[in-house]
Write a protein that holds these residues in place. Structure first.
Motif, short mmCIF file in Angstrom:
data_model
loop_
_atom_site.label_atom_id
_atom_site.label_comp_id
_atom_site.label_asym_id
_atom_site.label_seq_id
_atom_site.Cartn_x
_atom_site.Cartn_y
_atom_site.Cartn_z
N GLU A 1 -13.74 3.59 -4.60
CA GLU A 1 -12.68 2.95 -3.85
C GLU A 1 -11.68 2.27 -4.79
O GLU A 1 -12.06 1.70 -5.80
CB GLU A 1 -13.25 1.91 -2.88
N VAL B 1 -9.03 8.51 3.01
CA VAL B 1 -8.00 8.26 2.00
C VAL B 1 -6.74 7.78 2.72
O VAL B 1 -6.25 8.45 3.63
CB VAL B 1 -7.69 9.55 1.19
N PHE C 1 -9.11 4.03 -0.70
CA PHE C 1 -10.19 4.82 -0.10
C PHE C 1 -11.10 3.87 0.68
O PHE C 1 -11.29 2.72 0.28
CB PHE C 1 -11.05 5.50 -1.18
#
Length: 193
Positions: A173, A116, A184
């Motif tokens: 993501e 992250v 992400f």
């Protein structure tokens, strides 16, 4: 700033149970049907010659960023079978039995690793098992949860891990074009035992 690291990989006891499978004859797989007709289960029991192992997939809240935000993840776990019957209270005891009768020559854990990023900096890292692949005499048997938030296990057979693995986690993501500094990144790791 410290990176928030959440590792939900299998522990030593679980890895030991998986390693015990290597060289053992897998007789059958029992599964309580939870989502007909797509062959998905919460718990499966693997019957080996001399021992039984349960693979469970249950929802748990885990920390997903540096702010302590919680998200519900389906987390796989491995345990020695403790009861005579496989039972999930919310669905009853309708059990499907898959006859295998093959020696397991290898065991691999497929782990997802999510990084992250906030403002271009790595702020959190998540690691968790996505699937278990057993290499048997006729090919692979995979127990795959398919999506990070799933509490289901899908049983598949095929010739390779790549052909069987279906991982929707990459769709978690963020759109890099929208905000390239906060996003992400996912990768998959195959961990032979």
């Amino acid at each position: 700033m410290d990176v928030e690291h959440t590792s939900k990989r299998f522990n030593r006891t679980e890895e030991s149970l998986l390693k015990q499978m290597k060289g053992s004859r897998l007789l059958t797989i029992d599964a309580v049907l939870a989502a007909p007709p797509d062959n998905s289960w919460n718990t499966v029991r693997l019957h080996f010659a001399g021992f039984d192992v349960d693979v469970n997939n249950r929802l748990h809240e885990i920390v997903v960023d540096e702010l302590g935000s919680l998200e519900e993840f389906g987390l796989l776990s491995i345990a020695k079978a403790t009861k005579d019957t496989l039972d999930i209270p919310e669905v009853g005891t309708d059990t499907t039995v898959f006859k295998i009768n093959e020696v397991v020559n290898g065991v691999s854990v497929i782990n997802d690793i999510a990084e992250v990023y906030g403002d271009g900096t790595l702020v959190a890292k998540l690691e968790y098992p996505q699937a278990i692949a057993l290499r048997a005499e006729s090919g692979f048997i995979m127990l795959d949860k398919e999506v990070w938030f799933s509490e289901m296990i899908v049983i598949k057979r095929g010739k390779s891990i790549d052909e069987l693995l279906y991982d929707e986690s990459v769709n978690w993501e963020d759109d890099l074009e929208e905000d390239p500094t906060t996003h992400f990144k996912f990768r998959t790791e195959i961990q032979p035992l």
